[in-house]
Design a protein around this motif. Structure first.
Motif, PDB file in Angstrom:
ATOM      1  N   PHE A 202      -9.172   5.250 -33.489  1.00 41.11           N
ATOM      2  CA  PHE A 202     -10.117   5.142 -32.383  1.00 41.11           C
ATOM      3  C   PHE A 202     -10.463   3.677 -32.176  1.00 41.11           C
ATOM      4  CE2 PHE A 202     -10.723   9.477 -33.852  1.00 41.11           C
ATOM      5  CZ  PHE A 202     -10.689  10.157 -32.649  1.00 41.11           C
TER       6      PHE A 202
ATOM      7  N   ILE B 266     -11.218   4.870 -26.368  1.00 44.54           N
ATOM      8  CA  ILE B 266     -12.339   5.702 -25.942  1.00 44.54           C
ATOM      9  C   ILE B 266     -12.589   5.497 -24.452  1.00 44.54           C
ATOM     10  CG2 ILE B 266     -14.824   6.107 -26.205  1.00 44.54           C
ATOM     11  CD1 ILE B 266     -14.387   5.160 -29.190  1.00 44.54           C
TER      12      ILE B 266
ATOM     13  N   TRP C 288     -11.056  14.977 -30.079  1.00 45.11           N
ATOM     14  CA  TRP C 288     -11.236  14.032 -31.176  1.00 45.11           C
ATOM     15  C   TRP C 288     -11.372  14.736 -32.524  1.00 45.11           C
ATOM     16  CZ3 TRP C 288     -15.192  10.581 -28.114  1.00 45.11           C
ATOM     17  CH2 TRP C 288     -14.496   9.887 -27.132  1.00 45.11           C
TER      18      TRP C 288
ATOM     19  N   GLU D 179      -8.166  15.592 -33.999  1.00 42.13           N
ATOM     20  CA  GLU D 179      -7.497  14.430 -34.597  1.00 42.13           C
ATOM     21  C   GLU D 179      -8.200  13.958 -35.864  1.00 42.13           C
ATOM     22  OE1 GLU D 179      -6.515  11.289 -31.874  1.00 42.13           O
ATOM     23  OE2 GLU D 179      -6.397  12.711 -30.223  1.00 42.13           O
TER      24      GLU D 179
ATOM     25  N   ALA E 271     -11.645  13.423 -36.286  1.00 45.89           N
ATOM     26  CA  ALA E 271     -12.951  12.764 -36.147  1.00 45.89           C
ATOM     27  C   ALA E 271     -14.055  13.728 -36.570  1.00 45.89           C
ATOM     28  CB  ALA E 271     -13.170  12.326 -34.705  1.00 45.89           C
TER      29      ALA E 271
ATOM     30  N   LEU F  60     -17.446   6.727 -34.188  1.00 44.16           N
ATOM     31  CA  LEU F  60     -16.061   7.059 -34.535  1.00 44.16           C
ATOM     32  C   LEU F  60     -15.411   6.020 -35.438  1.00 44.16           C
ATOM     33  CD1 LEU F  60     -14.994   8.318 -31.009  1.00 44.16           C
ATOM     34  CD2 LEU F  60     -15.216   9.739 -33.055  1.00 44.16           C
TER      35      LEU F  60
END
Length: 74
Positions: A3, A8, A46, A49, A51, A71
């Motif tokens: 990230f 973002i 997210w 993935e 997060a 993040l």
């Protein structure tokens, strides 16, 4: 994928139909049209993935810079 502030910003811009360069880093994204449905889509993407972020965390401070901090963006 890591990230980053730019990532973002690009993902938010894509959801809003904006150019990433036009999406401010420090403004409330709700003022730019980011609604709860779009926000939930980002959270789900997210989290998939890896997060560790919750909808409420992002909704409390809806700005790219705030999200980058949450993040752990580079």
């Amino acid at each position: 994928m890591a990230f980053t502030v730019e990532r973002i910003r690009t993902e938010v811009a894509d959801l809003l139909g904006e150019d990433p360069a036009d999406v401010p880093l420090d403004e409330n994204l709700a003022d730019w049209g980011l609604d709860s449905v779009r926000l939930m889509a980002l959270v789900e993407r997210w989290r998939a993935e890896g997060a560790e972020v919750a909808f409420v965390q992002l909704a409390e401070r809806p700005a790219v810079e705030a999200w980058a901090a949450l993040l752990g963006a580079a």
